[in-house]
Design a protein around this motif. Structure first.
Motif, PDB file in Angstrom:
ATOM      1  N   MET A  61       0.831  -1.203   0.000  1.00  0.00           N
ATOM      2  CA  MET A  61       0.000   0.000   0.000  1.00  0.00           C
ATOM      3  C   MET A  61       0.863   1.249   0.000  1.00  0.00           C
ATOM      4  N   ASP A  62       0.381   2.257  -0.701  1.00  0.00           N
ATOM      5  CA  ASP A  62       1.017   3.568  -0.714  1.00  0.00           C
ATOM      6  C   ASP A  62       0.724   4.305   0.591  1.00  0.00           C
ATOM      7  N   PRO A  63       1.470   5.372   0.855  1.00  0.00           N
ATOM      8  CA  PRO A  63       1.161   6.201   2.026  1.00  0.00           C
ATOM      9  C   PRO A  63      -0.104   7.020   1.779  1.00  0.00           C
ATOM     10  N   GLY A  64      -0.649   7.538   2.881  1.00  0.00           N
ATOM     11  CA  GLY A  64      -1.766   8.465   2.791  1.00  0.00           C
ATOM     12  C   GLY A  64      -3.140   7.839   2.782  1.00  0.00           C
ATOM     13  N   LEU A  65      -3.226   6.543   3.073  1.00  0.00           N
ATOM     14  CA  LEU A  65      -4.530   5.872   3.084  1.00  0.00           C
ATOM     15  C   LEU A  65      -5.219   6.022   4.443  1.00  0.00           C
ATOM     16  N   ASP A  66      -6.510   5.873   4.432  1.00  0.00           N
ATOM     17  CA  ASP A  66      -7.288   5.817   5.662  1.00  0.00           C
ATOM     18  C   ASP A  66      -7.415   4.331   6.031  1.00  0.00           C
ATOM     19  N   TYR A  67      -6.329   3.780   6.557  1.00  0.00           N
ATOM     20  CA  TYR A  67      -6.246   2.359   6.886  1.00  0.00           C
ATOM     21  C   TYR A  67      -5.924   2.239   8.366  1.00  0.00           C
ATOM     22  N   ALA A  68      -6.782   1.578   9.115  1.00  0.00           N
ATOM     23  CA  ALA A  68      -6.686   1.558  10.573  1.00  0.00           C
ATOM     24  C   ALA A  68      -5.696   0.536  11.127  1.00  0.00           C
ATOM     25  N   SER A  69      -4.940  -0.154  10.291  1.00  0.00           N
ATOM     26  CA  SER A  69      -3.946  -1.110  10.787  1.00  0.00           C
ATOM     27  C   SER A  69      -2.975  -0.401  11.729  1.00  0.00           C
ATOM     28  N   GLU A  70      -2.781  -0.968  12.920  1.00  0.00           N
ATOM     29  CA  GLU A  70      -1.857  -0.370  13.893  1.00  0.00           C
ATOM     30  C   GLU A  70      -0.456  -0.201  13.308  1.00  0.00           C
ATOM     31  N   ASN A  71      -0.041  -1.154  12.502  1.00  0.00           N
ATOM     32  CA  ASN A  71       1.313  -1.098  11.950  1.00  0.00           C
ATOM     33  C   ASN A  71       1.416  -0.056  10.838  1.00  0.00           C
ATOM     34  N   TYR A  72       0.419  -0.001   9.967  1.00  0.00           N
ATOM     35  CA  TYR A  72       0.398   1.021   8.918  1.00  0.00           C
ATOM     36  C   TYR A  72       0.386   2.413   9.559  1.00  0.00           C
ATOM     37  N   VAL A  73      -0.442   2.602  10.573  1.00  0.00           N
ATOM     38  CA  VAL A  73      -0.531   3.888  11.265  1.00  0.00           C
ATOM     39  C   VAL A  73       0.820   4.255  11.873  1.00  0.00           C
ATOM     40  N   PHE A  74       1.522   3.285  12.443  1.00  0.00           N
ATOM     41  CA  PHE A  74       2.859   3.546  12.996  1.00  0.00           C
ATOM     42  C   PHE A  74       3.770   4.122  11.916  1.00  0.00           C
ATOM     43  N   PHE A  75       3.846   3.448  10.768  1.00  0.00           N
ATOM     44  CA  PHE A  75       4.741   3.909   9.709  1.00  0.00           C
ATOM     45  C   PHE A  75       4.291   5.258   9.146  1.00  0.00           C
ATOM     46  N   GLU A  76       2.996   5.467   9.038  1.00  0.00           N
ATOM     47  CA  GLU A  76       2.484   6.736   8.532  1.00  0.00           C
ATOM     48  C   GLU A  76       2.881   7.898   9.444  1.00  0.00           C
ATOM     49  N   SER A  77       3.012   7.616  10.746  1.00  0.00           N
ATOM     50  CA  SER A  77       3.379   8.685  11.686  1.00  0.00           C
ATOM     51  C   SER A  77       4.872   9.014  11.621  1.00  0.00           C
ATOM     52  N   ARG A  78       5.660   8.177  10.945  1.00  0.00           N
ATOM     53  CA  ARG A  78       7.107   8.380  10.908  1.00  0.00           C
ATOM     54  C   ARG A  78       7.687   8.633   9.516  1.00  0.00           C
ATOM     55  N   PHE A  79       7.034   8.103   8.496  1.00  0.00           N
ATOM     56  CA  PHE A  79       7.554   8.207   7.137  1.00  0.00           C
ATOM     57  C   PHE A  79       6.471   8.742   6.202  1.00  0.00           C
ATOM     58  N   THR A  80       6.879   9.567   5.267  1.00  0.00           N
ATOM     59  CA  THR A  80       5.902  10.111   4.327  1.00  0.00           C
ATOM     60  C   THR A  80       5.996   9.481   2.941  1.00  0.00           C
ATOM     61  N   ASN A  81       7.111   8.837   2.645  1.00  0.00           N
ATOM     62  CA  ASN A  81       7.329   8.339   1.291  1.00  0.00           C
ATOM     63  C   ASN A  81       7.777   6.881   1.319  1.00  0.00           C
ATOM     64  N   HIS A  82       6.864   6.015   1.708  1.00  0.00           N
ATOM     65  CA  HIS A  82       7.181   4.590   1.835  1.00  0.00           C
ATOM     66  C   HIS A  82       6.150   3.746   1.108  1.00  0.00           C
ATOM     67  N   LEU A  83       6.534   2.516   0.802  1.00  0.00           N
ATOM     68  CA  LEU A  83       5.609   1.505   0.297  1.00  0.00           C
ATOM     69  C   LEU A  83       5.477   0.475   1.411  1.00  0.00           C
ATOM     70  N   TYR A  84       4.282   0.306   1.917  1.00  0.00           N
ATOM     71  CA  TYR A  84       4.017  -0.565   3.059  1.00  0.00           C
ATOM     72  C   TYR A  84       3.578  -1.942   2.581  1.00  0.00           C
ATOM     73  N   ILE A  85       4.276  -2.967   3.022  1.00  0.00           N
ATOM     74  CA  ILE A  85       3.878  -4.346   2.735  1.00  0.00           C
ATOM     75  C   ILE A  85       2.929  -4.784   3.840  1.00  0.00           C
ATOM     76  N   ASP A  86       1.675  -4.949   3.479  1.00  0.00           N
ATOM     77  CA  ASP A  86       0.682  -5.360   4.464  1.00  0.00           C
ATOM     78  C   ASP A  86       0.816  -6.838   4.798  1.00  0.00           C
ATOM     79  N   ARG A  87       1.097  -7.635   3.772  1.00  0.00           N
ATOM     80  CA  ARG A  87       1.302  -9.063   4.028  1.00  0.00           C
ATOM     81  C   ARG A  87       1.898  -9.751   2.807  1.00  0.00           C
ATOM     82  N   ILE A  88       2.675 -10.761   3.114  1.00  0.00           N
ATOM     83  CA  ILE A  88       3.147 -11.715   2.112  1.00  0.00           C
ATOM     84  C   ILE A  88       2.892 -13.085   2.721  1.00  0.00           C
ATOM     85  N   VAL A  89       2.252 -13.947   1.960  1.00  0.00           N
ATOM     86  CA  VAL A  89       1.932 -15.285   2.465  1.00  0.00           C
ATOM     87  C   VAL A  89       2.167 -16.283   1.336  1.00  0.00           C
TER      88      VAL A  89
END
Length: 164
Positions: A61-89
């Motif tokens: 996922m790109d930054p700037g989403l309204d996504y309530a994942s605790e981990n995504y929110v953590f990264f959003e509070s620290r980085f503005t230009n990241h690609l977040y891997i929500d899961r790999i299985v």
């Protein structure tokens, strides 16, 4: 011969089955939840064998989403230009065959193309997921922090890797 292609809504049942087989390394998901995740992803890829059988997937996922994942929110509070891997299985049978690296090559290619500075993700420490932590270390992921999630039932290592 493995094929990597974008996930579609037709893949949701396979994504749910693979995802839920990976529990507790990833949270369980319903079809509705998986559809919601898929709709937020800027990159969602599924790997299939020559017979079209799904072997695994990755969702980012790109930054700037309204996504309530605790981990995504953590990264959003620290980085503005990241690609977040929500899961790999990956399915049990497809682990250790290089498929995870094939999927991550695509993730990092996308991050470079989009001008992202880093790729972010998390790996469970409790319950432990040492194989995933080793995999991420090989890809250059570094510790950012740890945090309890799911009301303290899960503790994750928050990771980031620079995109070069």
């Amino acid at each position: 011969m493995t094929t990597i292609r974008p996930c579609t809504h037709d893949d949701v049942d396979a994504l749910v089955a693979i995802n839920n087989s990976g529990y507790p390394a990833v949270p369980m998901a319903t079809s509705e939840e998986m559809l919601g995740l898929l709709s937020m992803c800027s990159l969602a890829l599924i790997a299939e064998n020559e017979d079209g059988m799904p072997l695994g997937f990755v969702m980012a996922m790109d930054p700037g989403l309204d996504y309530a994942s605790e981990n995504y929110v953590f990264f959003e509070s620290r980085f503005t230009n990241h690609l977040y891997i929500d899961r790999i299985v990956l399915t049990d049978d497809s682990r250790g065959l290089g498929l995870g690296s094939t999927l991550y090559e695509q993730i990092f290619d996308r991050a470079r193309t989009d001008g992202r500075e880093r790729v972010t993700c998390e790996v469970n420490l409790e319950p432990p997921n040492p194989g995933s932590l080793r995999f991420h270390r090989r890809w250059g992921f570094e510790d950012v922090d740890t945090q309890p999630t799911k009301g303290g039932k899960v503790v994750v290592q928050l990771l980031q890797a620079p995109v070069s």
